[in-house]
Design an enzyme around this catalytic site. Sequence first.
Site, short mmCIF file in Angstrom:
data_model
loop_
_atom_site.label_atom_id
_atom_site.label_comp_id
_atom_site.label_asym_id
_atom_site.label_seq_id
_atom_site.Cartn_x
_atom_site.Cartn_y
_atom_site.Cartn_z
N GLU A 154 28.27 -39.55 10.22
CA GLU A 154 29.31 -38.70 10.80
C GLU A 154 30.40 -39.56 11.45
OE1 GLU A 154 27.68 -35.78 13.49
OE2 GLU A 154 26.32 -34.98 11.97
N ASP B 271 20.63 -38.34 6.28
CA ASP B 271 21.48 -38.48 7.45
C ASP B 271 20.99 -39.63 8.32
OD1 ASP B 271 23.67 -36.79 7.72
OD2 ASP B 271 22.43 -35.07 8.31
N LYS C 259 24.10 -40.73 4.86
CA LYS C 259 25.31 -40.00 5.31
C LYS C 259 25.55 -40.33 6.77
CE LYS C 259 25.49 -35.26 5.86
NZ LYS C 259 25.78 -35.11 7.31
N GLU D 181 32.87 -30.26 7.27
CA GLU D 181 32.18 -29.13 7.91
C GLU D 181 33.13 -28.32 8.79
OE1 GLU D 181 28.43 -30.12 9.67
OE2 GLU D 181 28.21 -28.16 10.62
N ASP E 65 20.00 -34.23 9.40
CA ASP E 65 19.45 -34.31 10.76
C ASP E 65 19.36 -32.92 11.37
OD1 ASP E 65 22.13 -33.95 11.16
OD2 ASP E 65 22.41 -35.65 12.51
N SER E 66 19.78 -31.90 10.60
CA SER E 66 19.52 -30.50 10.99
C SER E 66 18.01 -30.25 11.03
CB SER E 66 20.19 -29.53 10.01
OG SER E 66 19.92 -29.89 8.67
O1 KIV Z 1 22.31 -32.10 8.89
C1 KIV Z 1 22.78 -31.31 8.06
O2 KIV Z 1 22.13 -30.37 7.60
C2 KIV Z 1 24.16 -31.51 7.63
C3 KIV Z 1 24.78 -30.45 6.78
C4 KIV Z 1 25.11 -29.28 7.60
C5 KIV Z 1 25.96 -30.95 6.03
O3 KIV Z 1 24.75 -32.49 7.96
#
Ligand code: KIV
Length: 271
Positions: free
Chosen positions: A122, A90, A120, A189, A51-52
């Site tokens: 969080e 994510d 994934k 992280e 989600d980056s």
């Molecule tokens: O969204 C992302 O890029 C991440 C990584 C930093 C692990 O969750």
Amino acid sequence: MSVHKNVKRVTTHTLHEMKVAGEKISMLTGYDFSMARIIDESGIDVILVGDSASNVMAGHETTLPITLDQMIYHASAVVRAVNRSLVVVDMPFGSYQGNSKEALSSAIRIMKESGAHAVKMEGGREISESITRILTAGIPVMGHLGLTPQSIYKFGTYVVRAKEEEEANRLIEDAKLLEEIGCFAIVLEKIPAELAVKVAKEVQIPIIGIGAGNGVDGQVLVVHDMLGINNEFNPRFLRKYNNLYDQMMQSFKEYINDVRSGDFPNDKEQY
Ligand code: KIV
């Protein structure tokens, strides 16, 4: 997703075997077809549709604004490019925190509409019911503990997490819980390297670090960061393997000059 002969796909089981064999796992983010094709062909084990994307693709300050539809769009493009890597997506902010039913339907949408291999999420104990429900549907889940950017407004800053004993103990307990309920791996992280080593030793599932030192089972970086595309982001944990900001700037400037001077296109570059 096209299936190429002679390509042995990376699966969640491969990652487990790698941990057992002491082989390090390589993971990078990817958000689009062209970049994902290169990353996959380079031999990366896991591509994370992070989600980056909210930051590096869309220019938002945080990861919170990206939507489920947008994550599915990015994930579909990545899946179309990939022949070997495991593709993990994510679950975006707001798509799983409400309740486990909502979480399951978001995860199902990601898997069905993008063709990705895992999701994934969080968080630890506070989302364990949702993780369990998703796992029960046969969808592999990667956990994410330590600095969890979707909670940035709760933390207030992006500083290193779990430096105090209480938070460190809670993180260890959360990692054990994620393993117990069936997550296939966990991203840690921005936590102290010593704590990350402890977690990697105490659980049997692979621990992938970002800003968590070298004592874990693998590493992940945001691809734009490691390529040096964003020259304003320079945290201590980041190793830059290129300076694409400068190289791209140079190429764009040369192109502008060539267009303005009439040098491009030349006789061979026309019909
Ligand atoms: O969204 C992302 O890029 C991440 C990584 C930093 C692990 O969750």
